[in-house]
Motif scaffolding. Structure first.
Motif, mmCIF file in Angstrom:
data_model
loop_
_atom_site.group_PDB
_atom_site.id
_atom_site.type_symbol
_atom_site.label_atom_id
_atom_site.label_comp_id
_atom_site.label_asym_id
_atom_site.label_seq_id
_atom_site.Cartn_x
_atom_site.Cartn_y
_atom_site.Cartn_z
ATOM 1 N N PHE A 15 20.594 18.306 53.967
ATOM 2 C CA PHE A 15 21.877 18.603 53.350
ATOM 3 C C PHE A 15 21.878 17.946 51.969
ATOM 4 N N VAL A 16 22.245 18.717 50.962
ATOM 5 C CA VAL A 16 22.282 18.242 49.587
ATOM 6 C C VAL A 16 23.735 18.025 49.209
ATOM 7 N N SER A 17 24.023 16.881 48.608
ATOM 8 C CA SER A 17 25.375 16.572 48.138
ATOM 9 C C SER A 17 25.334 16.459 46.619
ATOM 10 N N GLN A 18 26.240 17.158 45.957
ATOM 11 C CA GLN A 18 26.281 17.213 44.492
ATOM 12 C C GLN A 18 27.663 16.780 44.021
ATOM 13 N N CYS A 19 27.706 15.753 43.180
ATOM 14 C CA CYS A 19 28.969 15.278 42.628
ATOM 15 C C CYS A 19 29.405 16.212 41.502
ATOM 16 N N LEU A 20 30.673 16.548 41.455
ATOM 17 C CA LEU A 20 31.204 17.425 40.411
ATOM 18 C C LEU A 20 31.685 16.645 39.191
ATOM 19 N N ASN A 21 31.903 15.334 39.336
ATOM 20 C CA ASN A 21 32.419 14.515 38.239
ATOM 21 C C ASN A 21 31.322 14.021 37.300
ATOM 22 N N VAL A 22 30.157 13.763 37.842
ATOM 23 C CA VAL A 22 29.000 13.322 37.059
ATOM 24 C C VAL A 22 27.777 14.058 37.594
ATOM 25 N N ASP A 23 26.735 14.117 36.799
ATOM 26 C CA ASP A 23 25.529 14.857 37.178
ATOM 27 C C ASP A 23 24.636 13.988 38.063
ATOM 28 N N VAL A 24 25.071 13.814 39.321
ATOM 29 C CA VAL A 24 24.337 13.019 40.302
ATOM 30 C C VAL A 24 24.339 13.791 41.609
ATOM 31 N N SER A 25 23.199 13.798 42.282
ATOM 32 C CA SER A 25 23.119 14.430 43.594
ATOM 33 C C SER A 25 22.260 13.565 44.502
ATOM 34 N N SER A 26 22.330 13.864 45.802
ATOM 35 C CA SER A 26 21.526 13.156 46.785
ATOM 36 C C SER A 26 21.336 14.094 47.972
ATOM 37 N N PHE A 27 20.743 13.580 49.037
ATOM 38 C CA PHE A 27 20.532 14.411 50.220
ATOM 39 C C PHE A 27 20.443 13.523 51.449
ATOM 40 N N GLY A 28 20.444 14.163 52.614
ATOM 41 C CA GLY A 28 20.299 13.456 53.871
ATOM 42 C C GLY A 28 20.020 14.420 54.999
ATOM 43 N N SER A 29 19.697 13.872 56.149
ATOM 44 C CA SER A 29 19.404 14.702 57.320
ATOM 45 C C SER A 29 20.664 15.270 57.951
ATOM 46 N N THR A 30 21.816 14.635 57.683
ATOM 47 C CA THR A 30 23.109 15.102 58.182
ATOM 48 C C THR A 30 24.083 15.165 57.002
ATOM 49 N N ILE A 31 25.209 15.813 57.210
ATOM 50 C CA ILE A 31 26.226 15.872 56.157
ATOM 51 C C ILE A 31 26.729 14.470 55.852
ATOM 52 N N ASP A 32 27.011 13.688 56.881
ATOM 53 C CA ASP A 32 27.505 12.325 56.666
ATOM 54 C C ASP A 32 26.500 11.478 55.888
ATOM 55 N N GLU A 33 25.233 11.606 56.220
ATOM 56 C CA GLU A 33 24.198 10.847 55.512
ATOM 57 C C GLU A 33 24.099 11.295 54.057
ATOM 58 N N ALA A 34 24.197 12.594 53.809
ATOM 59 C CA ALA A 34 24.132 13.114 52.441
ATOM 60 C C ALA A 34 25.302 12.590 51.605
ATOM 61 N N VAL A 35 26.493 12.551 52.182
ATOM 62 C CA VAL A 35 27.676 12.057 51.467
ATOM 63 C C VAL A 35 27.557 10.553 51.230
ATOM 64 N N SER A 36 27.121 9.811 52.236
ATOM 65 C CA SER A 36 26.944 8.368 52.086
ATOM 66 C C SER A 36 25.916 8.057 50.998
ATOM 67 N N ALA A 41 24.498 6.592 45.299
ATOM 68 C CA ALA A 41 23.851 7.013 44.049
ATOM 69 C C ALA A 41 24.833 7.016 42.880
ATOM 70 N N VAL A 42 26.059 7.461 43.121
ATOM 71 C CA VAL A 42 27.066 7.485 42.050
ATOM 72 C C VAL A 42 27.464 6.055 41.674
ATOM 73 N N ALA A 43 27.586 5.176 42.654
ATOM 74 C CA ALA A 43 27.901 3.770 42.359
ATOM 75 C C ALA A 43 26.807 3.151 41.497
ATOM 76 N N LEU A 44 25.552 3.425 41.810
ATOM 77 C CA LEU A 44 24.440 2.923 40.998
ATOM 78 C C LEU A 44 24.462 3.525 39.604
ATOM 79 N N TYR A 45 24.833 4.792 39.516
ATOM 80 C CA TYR A 45 24.945 5.459 38.214
ATOM 81 C C TYR A 45 25.963 4.725 37.331
ATOM 82 N N PHE A 46 27.108 4.390 37.908
ATOM 83 C CA PHE A 46 28.152 3.743 37.116
ATOM 84 C C PHE A 46 27.833 2.285 36.795
#
Length: 70
Positions: A15-36, A41-46
């Motif tokens: 599952f791929v998670s893409q932030c709409l506020n900044v150009d950052v994405s991540s992934f995981g084996s589950t939806i919850d893992e992808a969001v987490s 990743a966004v916290a590290l970006y900021f």
């Protein structure tokens, strides 16, 4: 504290998670893992970002699907 909007979609077995506020994405084996993973990743970006220069406020969001002849 920042409010984030994101989308999650499945790509293969992940599952791929893409932030709409900044150009950052991540992934995981589950939806919850992808969001987490996206939140981390966004916290590290900021941590490395100065000010709000790349943060885009996103109000209501609509996810659509269409077909084009291409």
């Amino acid at each position: 504290m920042r409010h984030l909007k994101y989308v999650v979609f499945q790509e293969g077995k992940y599952f791929v998670s893409q932030c709409l506020n900044v150009d950052v994405s991540s992934f995981g084996s589950t939806i919850d893992e992808a969001v987490s993973n996206l939140k981390e990743a966004v916290a590290l970006y900021f941590e490395n970002e100065v000010g709000d220069q790349h943060y885009l406020h996103v109000g209501d969001a609509l996810i659509g699907e269409t077909v084009i002849n291409a």
